[in-house]
Structure formats: structure tokens, C-alpha cells
Design a protein around this motif. Sequence first.
Motif, short mmCIF file in Angstrom:
data_model
loop_
_atom_site.label_atom_id
_atom_site.label_comp_id
_atom_site.label_asym_id
_atom_site.label_seq_id
_atom_site.Cartn_x
_atom_site.Cartn_y
_atom_site.Cartn_z
N LEU A 80 3.69 9.74 5.91
CA LEU A 80 4.15 9.03 6.30
C LEU A 80 2.83 8.19 6.68
CD1 LEU A 80 7.05 9.14 8.63
CD2 LEU A 80 6.81 7.48 6.53
N ASP A 81 1.40 8.55 7.97
CA ASP A 81 0.37 8.31 7.35
C ASP A 81 0.19 6.68 8.22
OD1 ASP A 81 -2.47 8.21 7.66
OD2 ASP A 81 -2.37 7.83 5.22
N GLY A 82 1.12 5.93 8.97
CA GLY A 82 1.15 4.65 9.52
C GLY A 82 1.56 3.93 8.37
N ALA A 83 2.64 4.99 8.19
CA ALA A 83 4.17 4.12 7.14
C ALA A 83 4.11 2.50 7.85
CB ALA A 83 4.55 4.50 6.70
N ASP A 95 0.95 -1.08 0.45
CA ASP A 95 -0.09 -0.18 0.26
C ASP A 95 1.15 1.41 0.21
OD1 ASP A 95 -2.29 1.98 0.16
OD2 ASP A 95 -1.79 1.70 2.40
N PHE A 96 1.55 1.58 -1.50
CA PHE A 96 1.99 3.06 -1.77
C PHE A 96 1.33 4.52 -0.90
CE2 PHE A 96 4.44 0.26 -4.19
CZ PHE A 96 5.39 -0.20 -3.03
N ARG A 97 2.30 5.10 -0.04
CA ARG A 97 2.06 6.39 -0.64
C ARG A 97 3.12 7.06 -0.63
NH1 ARG A 97 -2.20 4.74 1.07
NH2 ARG A 97 -3.75 4.84 3.04
N GLU A 98 2.54 8.71 -1.12
CA GLU A 98 3.93 9.08 -2.21
C GLU A 98 4.27 10.63 -1.66
OE1 GLU A 98 3.33 8.67 -6.22
OE2 GLU A 98 2.91 6.35 -6.31
N LEU A 99 5.20 10.72 -1.87
CA LEU A 99 5.47 11.93 -1.45
C LEU A 99 6.94 13.01 -2.44
CD1 LEU A 99 6.12 14.33 1.09
CD2 LEU A 99 7.64 14.06 1.86
N SER A 100 6.41 13.78 -3.04
CA SER A 100 7.27 13.63 -4.23
C SER A 100 8.23 15.66 -3.47
CB SER A 100 6.87 14.55 -5.45
OG SER A 100 6.13 12.99 -5.87
#
Length: 346
Positions: A64-67, A31-36
Amino acid sequence: MRILSAGDEFVGNDLLRAAVRAEVNGSADLDFRELSLPWPIEPFGPVAEVDEASGTEEQVIEALDGAEVAVTQMAPFTRKVFASAPGLKLVSVCRGGPVNVDLAAATEAGVAVTFAPGRNAAAAAEFAVGLLLAALRRISTSSAELLSGTWRGDYYAYANAGVELDGTTVGLVGYGAIGARVARVLVAFGARVLVADPYADRDAVAADGAELVDLDDLLRRSTAVSLHARLTAETRKLIDADKLALLPPGAVLVNSARGGLLDYAPLAPALHSGRLGAVALDVYDVEPPPADWPLRDAPNVIATPHLAGASKQTADRAARIVAAEVGRYARGEALANVANPDASAR
């Protein structure tokens, strides 16, 4: 497994995401979260207690949101970030040293931090040799003069002619992955290569065709010197005015490693006096250099904007290295390149 991919304009999220998916390959649901991040379009800098970072603590905390895992090159992982991410277990940094991570805070939080040794060794070694050739043979300076309308036929005069690598003594300060590659290339050119590195293995240096000596001896004997040491408290301003004075008159100095290895203040006077024949720089004590930088008006200066590691292969390799660590983590295997071995990723 939730993963934060904090990419930038060099090692982008598309590279990171594709590499992680290929490496994990079904061993975990992703489950990916991304930051550019804006580097290198915007220069990196210090963020809180870490160096050479891009973006803000607040951006990372929100992303991060729980990463459980984060992969990045430049995102700042500070004490504040770790305190705000209790579920984080692994930060995999795709650079030779995780200077954008507070390792003490990561260890206290039980977060393993990995890095990517050798990811840019080929690119950086090739670039260093390119700078050396450009400085010894006036390639960059004569090109700039020709394009500005000046034909420097006098460069063919004996007094002004360049120097071949073949038969020339070149000193390498530092003998890690990059320095060793540079040595082998220079030996192939026919150069005599000296190495100064208190941690280098004498037999390994000799096997590469080079000679291990102390720093002062290297400086006295070398027509050209290229810096390849890591920046530590021990090596900061390793090459200062006193060390520069040991060089033969007209010697060439190359720094494509770390700006902090070199004291830049004496360079301009040494160039104006002819004590130094040329300098070729890719890294600086202040990046970018200020408008009133003395070397802008000094003769025989080659200056590039921190490009030594900038190859497509470096970015691809960096993504694969961090992805391999995520794969090991997902499969419960030992991590390969851990910067804080006292932490546990499980």
C-alpha cells in the motif's frame, strides 16, 4: 493519486492498470504500486477475519505504501490492514461480493469499498447449463469411461438413457443475475423452469418464462435442480438430507454457486443408492476436496475445480468495473456499487 494494483493470475495487474488508465484518462496523475498474488495457482483461503483471500496482511500493508486507492480481486483487506493505511480512501474489489474485505473495519476507517456485480454472470450461467447438460446426458462420465477403455453401449438402453432439457422440469434455487440468465437459456431449450427465491419478483420471473414457487414444491417437482443463491447465514446448508429426500428418484443436482449452500455428506449415499441420479459440482465445502472425499468413489459425479466464472471476458469485465469506480472517485462523482454506504470516500 497513488494506487495499489493487487492483481492475480486471473485478473492481472496489466489488465487492472490498463483499465484504470483508460478510465481516469487524465483526470488525475496516477502513481501505481503493484502486488502480484498467486491465486488461482494457489487456492484462496481465510486470512485473519476475511474469507477467500490470497496473499498476506503483511504483503498488502507493505504494498500500500501510502496508497489512496486499491484495486484488487483477492488481496485481504483486514482490520490490521486498514489500521496500517491511514491514507486509504477507496478499495475497489472486482468480484460479485467483497468477502476478502472487513467491511466493518473499512467503514470505521472511512474507506469506501466497491464491488463488481454481474461481472461473471454470463460465464457462470453458461457453465451451469453446461454442467446440467453433462449430467443429464452423461457427457462427462461417458467420455471419461471411453478414454479409460470402456465403451458404454448400455447407456443407449432405455433404462440408462439420458434426459433431454426439452420438456423437463428444472428448478433454480436463487434468482439473481446468474439464475435469471440460466432460466432464460433453459426456457429457450424448452424446459419448464421453476424458481425458489423469497426475494425474487414474481412478475420478473414470469416475464422470463419461469414459475415462482416455494423451495419444497420446487424440489418435489424438479427432475434437475441447479443452485444459484448467495451464501448467507439463512442459506448455509440450505439443501440438506431432508431437502434432498424431497427430490424425485434419480434427480440431478448441480451446484456451481457456493459450496456452503449444500450439505455434501448425504450426496455419496444418495448416489450409491440411486436416490440421486447424478451430481455436477464446481464448488465444495472444502476446496480442494480432500484425498478421502467420499464422492471420488461415487457413481455419476461430475466435478470441476471452481471454474464457472473463469472466462477471459469475466476478467476483462471485472477490470473495467473496478476501473470505472476509480474514475468516478478521481472525478469526484458518486460511486456506483458501494458495499458499505456509511463510509465516505472523500
